[in-house]
Write a protein that holds these residues in place. Structure first.
Motif, PDB file in Angstrom:
ATOM      1  N   LEU A   1       0.835  -1.208   0.000  1.00 30.68           N
ATOM      2  CA  LEU A   1       0.000   0.000   0.000  1.00 30.68           C
ATOM      3  C   LEU A   1       0.868   1.255   0.000  1.00 30.68           C
ATOM      4  O   LEU A   1       0.593   2.214  -0.726  1.00 30.68           O
ATOM      5  CB  LEU A   1      -0.935  -0.002   1.212  1.00 30.68           C
ATOM      6  CG  LEU A   1      -2.054  -1.037   1.184  1.00 30.68           C
ATOM      7  CD1 LEU A   1      -2.754  -1.094   2.536  1.00 30.68           C
ATOM      8  CD2 LEU A   1      -3.045  -0.735   0.080  1.00 30.68           C
ATOM      9  N   GLU A   2       1.915   1.257   0.824  1.00 29.61           N
ATOM     10  CA  GLU A   2       2.785   2.438   0.900  1.00 29.61           C
ATOM     11  C   GLU A   2       3.564   2.655  -0.397  1.00 29.61           C
ATOM     12  O   GLU A   2       3.811   3.800  -0.782  1.00 29.61           O
ATOM     13  CB  GLU A   2       3.730   2.314   2.090  1.00 29.61           C
ATOM     14  CG  GLU A   2       3.001   2.477   3.399  1.00 29.61           C
ATOM     15  CD  GLU A   2       3.885   2.333   4.617  1.00 29.61           C
ATOM     16  OE1 GLU A   2       4.988   1.727   4.517  1.00 29.61           O
ATOM     17  OE2 GLU A   2       3.464   2.809   5.682  1.00 29.61           O
ATOM     18  N   THR A   3       3.925   1.579  -1.081  1.00 28.36           N
ATOM     19  CA  THR A   3       4.610   1.732  -2.367  1.00 28.36           C
ATOM     20  C   THR A   3       3.693   2.444  -3.358  1.00 28.36           C
ATOM     21  O   THR A   3       4.137   3.303  -4.124  1.00 28.36           O
ATOM     22  CB  THR A   3       5.037   0.354  -2.912  1.00 28.36           C
ATOM     23  OG1 THR A   3       5.965  -0.221  -1.991  1.00 28.36           O
ATOM     24  CG2 THR A   3       5.667   0.470  -4.277  1.00 28.36           C
ATOM     25  N   GLU A   4       2.416   2.117  -3.315  1.00 32.21           N
ATOM     26  CA  GLU A   4       1.455   2.702  -4.252  1.00 32.21           C
ATOM     27  C   GLU A   4       0.991   4.098  -3.843  1.00 32.21           C
ATOM     28  O   GLU A   4       0.870   4.992  -4.677  1.00 32.21           O
ATOM     29  CB  GLU A   4       0.231   1.782  -4.374  1.00 32.21           C
ATOM     30  CG  GLU A   4      -0.813   2.256  -5.357  1.00 32.21           C
ATOM     31  CD  GLU A   4      -0.366   2.172  -6.808  1.00 32.21           C
ATOM     32  OE1 GLU A   4      -0.963   2.878  -7.632  1.00 32.21           O
ATOM     33  OE2 GLU A   4       0.566   1.407  -7.128  1.00 32.21           O
ATOM     34  N   TYR A   5       0.738   4.308  -2.533  1.00 30.95           N
ATOM     35  CA  TYR A   5       0.075   5.534  -2.082  1.00 30.95           C
ATOM     36  C   TYR A   5       0.918   6.422  -1.169  1.00 30.95           C
ATOM     37  O   TYR A   5       0.460   7.468  -0.744  1.00 30.95           O
ATOM     38  CB  TYR A   5      -1.224   5.193  -1.350  1.00 30.95           C
ATOM     39  CG  TYR A   5      -2.189   4.415  -2.198  1.00 30.95           C
ATOM     40  CD1 TYR A   5      -2.823   5.009  -3.283  1.00 30.95           C
ATOM     41  CD2 TYR A   5      -2.460   3.075  -1.928  1.00 30.95           C
ATOM     42  CE1 TYR A   5      -3.713   4.292  -4.075  1.00 30.95           C
ATOM     43  CE2 TYR A   5      -3.346   2.354  -2.712  1.00 30.95           C
ATOM     44  CZ  TYR A   5      -3.968   2.967  -3.786  1.00 30.95           C
ATOM     45  OH  TYR A   5      -4.839   2.252  -4.571  1.00 30.95           O
TER      46      TYR A   5
ATOM     47  N   ARG B   1      -5.523   9.955   5.995  1.00 32.61           N
ATOM     48  CA  ARG B   1      -5.372  10.066   4.536  1.00 32.61           C
ATOM     49  C   ARG B   1      -6.511   9.349   3.812  1.00 32.61           C
ATOM     50  O   ARG B   1      -6.916   9.758   2.735  1.00 32.61           O
ATOM     51  CB  ARG B   1      -4.022   9.509   4.091  1.00 32.61           C
ATOM     52  CG  ARG B   1      -2.868  10.402   4.587  1.00 32.61           C
ATOM     53  CD  ARG B   1      -1.574  10.168   3.871  1.00 32.61           C
ATOM     54  NE  ARG B   1      -1.703  10.564   2.472  1.00 32.61           N
ATOM     55  CZ  ARG B   1      -1.205   9.860   1.459  1.00 32.61           C
ATOM     56  NH1 ARG B   1      -0.552   8.733   1.678  1.00 32.61           N
ATOM     57  NH2 ARG B   1      -1.337  10.275   0.220  1.00 32.61           N
ATOM     58  N   VAL B   2      -7.036   8.290   4.432  1.00 35.18           N
ATOM     59  CA  VAL B   2      -8.198   7.613   3.854  1.00 35.18           C
ATOM     60  C   VAL B   2      -9.421   8.506   4.016  1.00 35.18           C
ATOM     61  O   VAL B   2     -10.172   8.726   3.062  1.00 35.18           O
ATOM     62  CB  VAL B   2      -8.429   6.234   4.517  1.00 35.18           C
ATOM     63  CG1 VAL B   2      -9.712   5.591   4.009  1.00 35.18           C
ATOM     64  CG2 VAL B   2      -7.233   5.318   4.270  1.00 35.18           C
ATOM     65  N   TRP B   3      -9.624   9.058   5.227  1.00 37.41           N
ATOM     66  CA  TRP B   3     -10.781   9.923   5.472  1.00 37.41           C
ATOM     67  C   TRP B   3     -10.758  11.162   4.583  1.00 37.41           C
ATOM     68  O   TRP B   3     -11.798  11.636   4.155  1.00 37.41           O
ATOM     69  CB  TRP B   3     -10.846  10.355   6.932  1.00 37.41           C
ATOM     70  CG  TRP B   3     -10.967   9.217   7.896  1.00 37.41           C
ATOM     71  CD1 TRP B   3     -11.554   7.995   7.681  1.00 37.41           C
ATOM     72  CD2 TRP B   3     -10.468   9.170   9.227  1.00 37.41           C
ATOM     73  NE1 TRP B   3     -11.443   7.208   8.792  1.00 37.41           N
ATOM     74  CE2 TRP B   3     -10.800   7.894   9.759  1.00 37.41           C
ATOM     75  CE3 TRP B   3      -9.790  10.079  10.026  1.00 37.41           C
ATOM     76  CZ2 TRP B   3     -10.473   7.515  11.052  1.00 37.41           C
ATOM     77  CZ3 TRP B   3      -9.469   9.698  11.323  1.00 37.41           C
ATOM     78  CH2 TRP B   3      -9.803   8.442  11.824  1.00 37.41           C
ATOM     79  N   ASP B   4      -9.558  11.677   4.301  1.00 36.32           N
ATOM     80  CA  ASP B   4      -9.419  12.854   3.434  1.00 36.32           C
ATOM     81  C   ASP B   4      -9.458  12.488   1.946  1.00 36.32           C
ATOM     82  O   ASP B   4      -9.228  13.345   1.093  1.00 36.32           O
ATOM     83  CB  ASP B   4      -8.109  13.592   3.737  1.00 36.32           C
ATOM     84  CG  ASP B   4      -8.109  14.235   5.108  1.00 36.32           C
ATOM     85  OD1 ASP B   4      -9.200  14.417   5.685  1.00 36.32           O
ATOM     86  OD2 ASP B   4      -7.004  14.537   5.615  1.00 36.32           O
TER      87      ASP B   4
ATOM     88  N   GLU C   1      -7.417  10.829   0.152  1.00 37.48           N
ATOM     89  CA  GLU C   1      -6.124  10.812  -0.544  1.00 37.48           C
ATOM     90  C   GLU C   1      -5.754   9.383  -0.936  1.00 37.48           C
ATOM     91  O   GLU C   1      -4.918   9.167  -1.810  1.00 37.48           O
ATOM     92  CB  GLU C   1      -5.036  11.394   0.358  1.00 37.48           C
ATOM     93  CG  GLU C   1      -5.262  12.860   0.701  1.00 37.48           C
ATOM     94  CD  GLU C   1      -4.286  13.365   1.753  1.00 37.48           C
ATOM     95  OE1 GLU C   1      -3.224  12.738   1.936  1.00 37.48           O
ATOM     96  OE2 GLU C   1      -4.602  14.370   2.400  1.00 37.48           O
ATOM     97  N   ILE C   2      -6.364   8.416  -0.249  1.00 36.20           N
ATOM     98  CA  ILE C   2      -6.181   6.992  -0.516  1.00 36.20           C
ATOM     99  C   ILE C   2      -7.579   6.414  -0.668  1.00 36.20           C
ATOM    100  O   ILE C   2      -8.468   6.737   0.115  1.00 36.20           O
ATOM    101  CB  ILE C   2      -5.446   6.301   0.654  1.00 36.20           C
ATOM    102  CG1 ILE C   2      -4.053   6.903   0.852  1.00 36.20           C
ATOM    103  CG2 ILE C   2      -5.359   4.797   0.444  1.00 36.20           C
ATOM    104  CD1 ILE C   2      -3.336   6.393   2.083  1.00 36.20           C
ATOM    105  N   PRO C   3      -7.812   5.562  -1.672  1.00 32.80           N
ATOM    106  CA  PRO C   3      -9.156   4.989  -1.829  1.00 32.80           C
ATOM    107  C   PRO C   3      -9.531   4.099  -0.643  1.00 32.80           C
ATOM    108  O   PRO C   3      -8.669   3.424  -0.071  1.00 32.80           O
ATOM    109  CB  PRO C   3      -9.063   4.182  -3.125  1.00 32.80           C
ATOM    110  CG  PRO C   3      -7.617   3.954  -3.360  1.00 32.80           C
ATOM    111  CD  PRO C   3      -6.875   5.066  -2.685  1.00 32.80           C
ATOM    112  N   ARG C   4     -10.812   4.091  -0.287  1.00 31.35           N
ATOM    113  CA  ARG C   4     -11.283   3.247   0.815  1.00 31.35           C
ATOM    114  C   ARG C   4     -11.152   1.764   0.493  1.00 31.35           C
ATOM    115  O   ARG C   4     -11.002   0.946   1.381  1.00 31.35           O
ATOM    116  CB  ARG C   4     -12.735   3.554   1.158  1.00 31.35           C
ATOM    117  CG  ARG C   4     -12.902   4.858   1.861  1.00 31.35           C
ATOM    118  CD  ARG C   4     -14.265   4.952   2.524  1.00 31.35           C
ATOM    119  NE  ARG C   4     -14.421   6.251   3.141  1.00 31.35           N
ATOM    120  CZ  ARG C   4     -14.057   6.543   4.372  1.00 31.35           C
ATOM    121  NH1 ARG C   4     -13.509   5.607   5.112  1.00 31.35           N
ATOM    122  NH2 ARG C   4     -14.219   7.745   4.859  1.00 31.35           N
ATOM    123  N   LYS C   5     -11.240   1.419  -0.770  1.00 36.56           N
ATOM    124  CA  LYS C   5     -11.043   0.026  -1.172  1.00 36.56           C
ATOM    125  C   LYS C   5     -10.410   0.011  -2.550  1.00 36.56           C
ATOM    126  O   LYS C   5     -10.513   0.975  -3.316  1.00 36.56           O
ATOM    127  CB  LYS C   5     -12.355  -0.757  -1.159  1.00 36.56           C
ATOM    128  CG  LYS C   5     -13.387  -0.259  -2.126  1.00 36.56           C
ATOM    129  CD  LYS C   5     -14.641  -1.093  -2.011  1.00 36.56           C
ATOM    130  CE  LYS C   5     -15.695  -0.586  -2.984  1.00 36.56           C
ATOM    131  NZ  LYS C   5     -16.884  -1.411  -2.959  1.00 36.56           N
TER     132      LYS C   5
END
Length: 115
Positions: A4-8, A15-18, A20-24
């Protein structure tokens, strides 16, 4: 977490709530969905579930969540695929001075350097 960190980049609930990262989503060998202050992922045939604590750490683990991964793989994990023996072994490791001390409720465990 590394995939996940490599991608996002840095992965955190905020960061999910904002958004910036998709919830799924899906990445090679990984599908994931965030919930509350945690994430559930299917990684290479295993279900892994983790939460962030108040300090944003993910290195604490709960026997029940670990069992969620091991229970479907008894040939690989043996007694660790059964919740009660796993809890007993974690408690024994804590008492013996191993590197997995329990929290004050005896529920969450955190990896720690050996003494």
């Amino acid at each position: 977490m590394e995939r996940l960190e490599t991608e996002y980049g840095e992965v955190s609930p905020s960061r999910v709530w904002d958004e910036e990262i998709p919830r799924k989503g899906r990445l090679p060998g990984l599908s994931f969905h965030f919930h509350g202050v945690g994430c559930t992922a299917q990684i290479d045939g295993y279900t892994v579930n983790w939460d962030w604590d108040r300090e944003g750490r993910t290195d604490a683990f709960e026997a029940w969540k670990l069992w969620q991964m091991t229970r479907d793989h008894p040939q690989e994990f043996g007694l660790w695929a059964q919740l009660e023996p796993m809890k007993e072994e974690l408690a024994r490791l804590c008492v013996s001075g191993a590197v997995i001390p329990a929290n004050e409720w005896g529920v969450l465990y955190r990896l720690a350097p050996s003494a």
